[in-house]
Design a protein around this motif. Structure first.
Motif, short mmCIF file in Angstrom:
data_model
loop_
_atom_site.label_atom_id
_atom_site.label_comp_id
_atom_site.label_asym_id
_atom_site.label_seq_id
_atom_site.Cartn_x
_atom_site.Cartn_y
_atom_site.Cartn_z
N ARG A 53 -9.27 -4.05 -2.45
CA ARG A 53 -8.79 -3.00 -3.34
C ARG A 53 -9.53 -1.67 -3.12
N ASN A 54 -10.70 -1.68 -2.54
CA ASN A 54 -11.41 -0.42 -2.29
C ASN A 54 -10.73 0.43 -1.21
N PRO A 56 -7.80 2.55 0.08
CA PRO A 56 -6.75 3.29 -0.65
C PRO A 56 -5.35 2.70 -0.48
N TRP A 58 -4.46 -0.53 -0.02
CA TRP A 58 -4.30 -1.73 -0.83
C TRP A 58 -4.40 -1.42 -2.32
N HIS A 59 -5.19 -0.41 -2.66
CA HIS A 59 -5.23 0.02 -4.06
C HIS A 59 -3.84 0.47 -4.52
N SER A 63 -1.56 -1.19 -7.36
CA SER A 63 -1.14 -0.33 -8.48
C SER A 63 0.36 -0.47 -8.73
N HIS A 81 -5.56 -11.26 -8.83
CA HIS A 81 -5.95 -10.66 -7.55
C HIS A 81 -6.61 -11.72 -6.68
N ASN A 272 -2.45 7.91 3.06
CA ASN A 272 -3.34 7.82 1.90
C ASN A 272 -3.63 9.21 1.35
#
Length: 368
Positions: A53-54, A56, A58-59, A63, A81, A272
């Protein structure tokens, strides 16, 4: 301190913490909360199996999934997760553990991490009676319609064409002459293969440009930084351009160039927010956006709606079982407008419009 240097340090710390957590058996413990809550509501557990998740990209994926689960009455925190940190073995083990905990009553969105891992993942889901929708990585000869309703769908992005476009932008900026190095993703990843293929296709039309070397950096900023440092040591000023297969690796490349006092044309991929800002500033020539927010949400939506019976995957045409997601090329000319539309504000999506933004059925390149 630049955001790129911070990004590299965060990636190092995250990897260290992951290894420590793994050693003490802590990874995945937090996932149980969403499982218990879903049981209490007699709903399928909704999970996303992904790398990190860190990152961008995959974040943004997750989201989108959080936005989807809220639209069907779950709390954002109820999305489970399953973080594999780039390990296919952990990806499979976590999915099997979730299926065991839920008795197969699970709707799983998944990137299998590499193509060979896709088969054991979907076989495990089918055996347990769950439902899974996948993105990016699978073998060409493995298809959702061979697994009835349990493997709901597979979405990938047609990366060869967009990667060829970004490579041409790079080569034209170099005036059609000079020498490049390339930084690629995990070798067995479908997108890594397609993006490399796109670059090589563009290279055929630029005989004045030499490819000095192309090395995998596993989609990781820190490893890309190390790979680029090695390139600079070996080739020095012979390097006049850099092709990067994703944005996160481009950050590591730019930091390595900065440390050497070099400024070279660089292209990347993923679109990103940080990369878009770098395109606006002229520090990157181009990137390519795959709309991960929509991709993450719609993949979870497909798995969920198949699990609850809103639609029957096996009754759908093949173009609804395997399809391409959308791509948008981002250059300095249009980066500000792109940022305004997709980053400064997130478009609202109809999570029941499963195939609207898609780009048609996946086509396979014949093997020689």
């Amino acid at each position: 301190m630049s955001f790129i240097k911070s990004f590299i340090e965060q990636e190092t710390a995250r990897r260290r913490d992951f290894l420590l957590a793994s050693a003490y058996g802590l990874v995945g413990v937090a996932a149980s909360t969403g499982v218990v809550s879903a049981f209490a509501q007699n709903k399928p557990t909704v999970a996303w199996s992904y790398r990190d998740r860190n990152n961008p990209y995959w974040h943004a994926i997750v989201s989108g999934a959080e936005s989807f689960v809220e639209s069907v009455g779950y709390k954002k925190s109820e999305l489970v997760h399953l973080l594999n940190n780039g390990s296919s073995e952990k990806s499979l083990a976590d999915i099997k553990a979730l299926l065991s905990k839920t008795g197969g009553k699970a709707a799983i969105a998944c990137d299998a991490n590499d193509a060979p891992n896709c088969r054991p993942v979907v076989e495990a889901v089918q055996k347990a009676g769950g439902h899974v929708a996948t993105i990016w990585n699978k073998p060409d000869d493995l298809h959702p319609w061979d697994f009835g309703d349990h493997w709901v769908s597979h979405m990938t992005w047609s990366d060869e064409g967009p990667a060829e476009q970004t490579a041409r932008i790079l080569f034209q900026a170099m005036g059609g002459k000079g020498a490049i190095v390339g930084v690629g993703g995990i070798a067995a990843n479908n997108p890594a293969i397609e993006r490399h293929r796109g670059m090589m296709k563009a290279l055929k039309d630029f005989p004045g440009i030499q490819l000095l070397d192309y090395q995998p950096a596993d989609w990781a900023t820190q490893k890309a930084n190390q790979v680029m440092q090695g390139f600079l040591t070996r080739f020095g000023t012979k390097i006049t351009g850099v092709f990067c297969a994703n944005d996160s690796m481009a950050y590591g490349v730019l930091e390595a160039l900065k440390a050497e006092g070099r400024k070279l044309p660089v292209v990347a991929y993923d679109g990103n927010p940080e990369a878009t800002d770098l395109v606006i500033k002229g520090e990157l020539l181009a990137t390519c956006f795959t709309n991960p927010h929509w991709g993450g949400g719609i993949t979870a939506a497909l798995a969920y709606h198949a699990a609850v019976g809103t639609f029957k995957p096996s009754a759908e045409p093949k173009e609804h079982r395997e399809f391409y997601g959308p791509t948008v090329l981002v250059t300095q000319k249009d980066a500000a407008e792109f940022k305004k539309k997709y980053i400064s504000s997130t478009p609202k999506y109809d999570w029941k419009d499963f195939w609207g933004p898609g780009r048609g059925q996946i086509k396979y390149v014949a093997k020689p």
